[in-house]
Design a protein around this motif. Structure first.
Motif, short mmCIF file in Angstrom:
data_model
loop_
_atom_site.label_atom_id
_atom_site.label_comp_id
_atom_site.label_asym_id
_atom_site.label_seq_id
_atom_site.Cartn_x
_atom_site.Cartn_y
_atom_site.Cartn_z
N ILE A 132 35.67 34.61 48.78
CA ILE A 132 35.73 33.87 47.52
C ILE A 132 34.45 34.07 46.72
O ILE A 132 34.49 34.28 45.49
CB ILE A 132 35.97 32.37 47.79
CG1 ILE A 132 37.37 32.15 48.39
CG2 ILE A 132 35.83 31.56 46.51
CD1 ILE A 132 37.63 30.72 48.82
N LEU A 133 33.31 34.06 47.41
CA LEU A 133 32.03 34.25 46.71
C LEU A 133 31.95 35.64 46.08
O LEU A 133 31.56 35.78 44.91
CB LEU A 133 30.87 34.06 47.69
CG LEU A 133 30.61 32.63 48.18
CD1 LEU A 133 29.51 32.62 49.23
CD2 LEU A 133 30.23 31.72 47.02
N ILE A 134 32.34 36.68 46.84
CA ILE A 134 32.27 38.04 46.31
C ILE A 134 33.27 38.24 45.17
O ILE A 134 32.96 38.84 44.13
CB ILE A 134 32.52 39.06 47.43
CG1 ILE A 134 31.42 38.97 48.50
CG2 ILE A 134 32.56 40.47 46.87
CD1 ILE A 134 30.03 39.24 47.98
N ASN A 135 34.49 37.71 45.34
CA ASN A 135 35.49 37.83 44.28
C ASN A 135 35.03 37.11 43.01
O ASN A 135 35.26 37.60 41.89
CB ASN A 135 36.83 37.25 44.75
CG ASN A 135 37.50 38.12 45.79
OD1 ASN A 135 37.28 39.33 45.83
ND2 ASN A 135 38.32 37.53 46.65
N SER A 136 34.39 35.97 43.17
CA SER A 136 33.88 35.24 42.02
C SER A 136 32.81 36.04 41.30
O SER A 136 32.79 36.10 40.06
CB SER A 136 33.30 33.89 42.46
OG SER A 136 34.28 33.10 43.10
N LEU A 137 31.93 36.67 42.08
CA LEU A 137 30.87 37.48 41.47
C LEU A 137 31.45 38.67 40.72
O LEU A 137 31.01 39.00 39.60
CB LEU A 137 29.90 37.95 42.54
CG LEU A 137 28.67 38.71 42.06
CD1 LEU A 137 27.83 37.85 41.13
CD2 LEU A 137 27.83 39.19 43.23
N LEU A 138 32.47 39.32 41.29
CA LEU A 138 33.08 40.48 40.63
C LEU A 138 33.82 40.07 39.36
O LEU A 138 33.75 40.76 38.34
CB LEU A 138 34.05 41.17 41.60
CG LEU A 138 33.41 41.86 42.81
CD1 LEU A 138 34.49 42.41 43.73
CD2 LEU A 138 32.46 42.97 42.37
N LYS A 139 34.52 38.93 39.41
CA LYS A 139 35.25 38.47 38.23
C LYS A 139 34.32 37.95 37.14
O LYS A 139 34.71 37.89 35.96
CB LYS A 139 36.25 37.38 38.63
CG LYS A 139 37.41 37.91 39.46
CD LYS A 139 38.44 36.84 39.73
CE LYS A 139 39.62 37.41 40.51
NZ LYS A 139 40.67 36.39 40.79
N ALA A 140 33.11 37.57 37.53
CA ALA A 140 32.15 37.08 36.54
C ALA A 140 31.41 38.22 35.84
O ALA A 140 30.73 37.99 34.84
CB ALA A 140 31.14 36.14 37.20
#
Length: 265
Positions: A121-129
């Motif tokens: 979730i943390l990595i996906n959030s960073l990529l989507k941001a």
């Protein structure tokens, strides 16, 4: 076989076993950076082979237990895990590609991200941001460039090592933004330009206080959305599982009714 492997895959003990082996893999990588006796190196080599075999079994279990095998490799995490395992199986330790083999084993530690949902979730959030962050970073670069040019024009004669050209000036400003002995840089220029403190304080206000807080705000906002989406997905899966259980119970009740009617007849 599929149901058995699915039970193994969904078991918390198996999940924690994978996490433990990943940590062990990281420790093996760290141990190989020291000068060790030949016997210890041989033991570490056998342990590394055992870790690689375990990862091969783990990825095989995940693939066989998957309900949708056609879309298994559409997931970026599954592709990453499989690629790491496959490259680890290639015997390149004694060849010219030995450095590549060591690098791949270093990246095995990143499998922790694909195993632990919270890290995903943390990595996906960073990529989507990243799309939103790109505009903030562009604006920050413009501020760096303007202040770097001004600093190079005014302070190059004071300290050419720090302000000799615009690229060096931007590196110095990065040091100022991270508060790494920035007061030494400021006091040095204040001996020639007493009001140069305003240059540093305004730059710190724009970068360290304004833009960095904007970056944090964007990442936190996307992270909250990802957590909410993950919670909705979990609730949907739980509701589907309950509906499946209810359907099974309803089928059993229908079978019982049919048996009772048959006995009455």
């Amino acid at each position: 076989m599929k149901l058995t492997l699915k039970k193994i895959h969904d078991n918390k003990i198996f999940e924690w076993s994978v996490v433990t082996v990943i940590i062990l893999s990281a420790l093996l990588i760290g141990a190989k950076t020291y000068h060790l006796p030949a016997t210890v190196i041989s033991i570490l080599t056998y342990m590394d082979i055992a870790v690689t075999v375990f990862f091969l079994l783990e990825i095989s279990i995940r693939f066989i237990a998957s309900d949708d095998k056609k879309n298994f490799f559409k997931s970026g995490w599954n592709i990453f895990d499989t690629l790491i395992v496959v490259v680890s199986l290639i015997p390149i330790e004694d060849s010219e590609m030995a450095l590549v083999g060591r690098l791949v084993r270093v990246f095995r530690v990143m499998r922790m991200i694909s195993i632990v949902p919270e890290l995903r979730i943390l990595i996906n959030s960073l990529l989507k941001a990243m799309p939103q962050l790109s505009y903030v970073m562009l604006l920050m670069f413009i501020i760096f460039y303007i202040y770097g040019a001004v600093g190079s024009f005014f302070f190059t004669d004071i300290n050419p090592v720090l302000w000799g050209d615009i690229a060096t000036s931007m590196l110095t400003l990065f040091r100022v933004m991270t508060f790494e002995d920035w007061t030494d840089v400021m006091y040095e220029t204040m001996e020639t330009y007493p009001l140069s403190w305003s240059f540093y304080l305004s730059f710190i206000f724009f970068t360290a206080f304004a833009f960095l807080n904007m970056v944090i705000g964007i990442v936190v906002s996307v992270l909250e959305k990802e957590n909410a989406a993950h919670d909705r997905q979990m609730l949907l899966e739980q509701s589907e599982e309950k509906m499946t259980q209810l359907d099974e119970i309803q089928q059993e009740l229908d079978e019982i009714k049919a048996l009772l009617k048959a006995q009455q007849v």
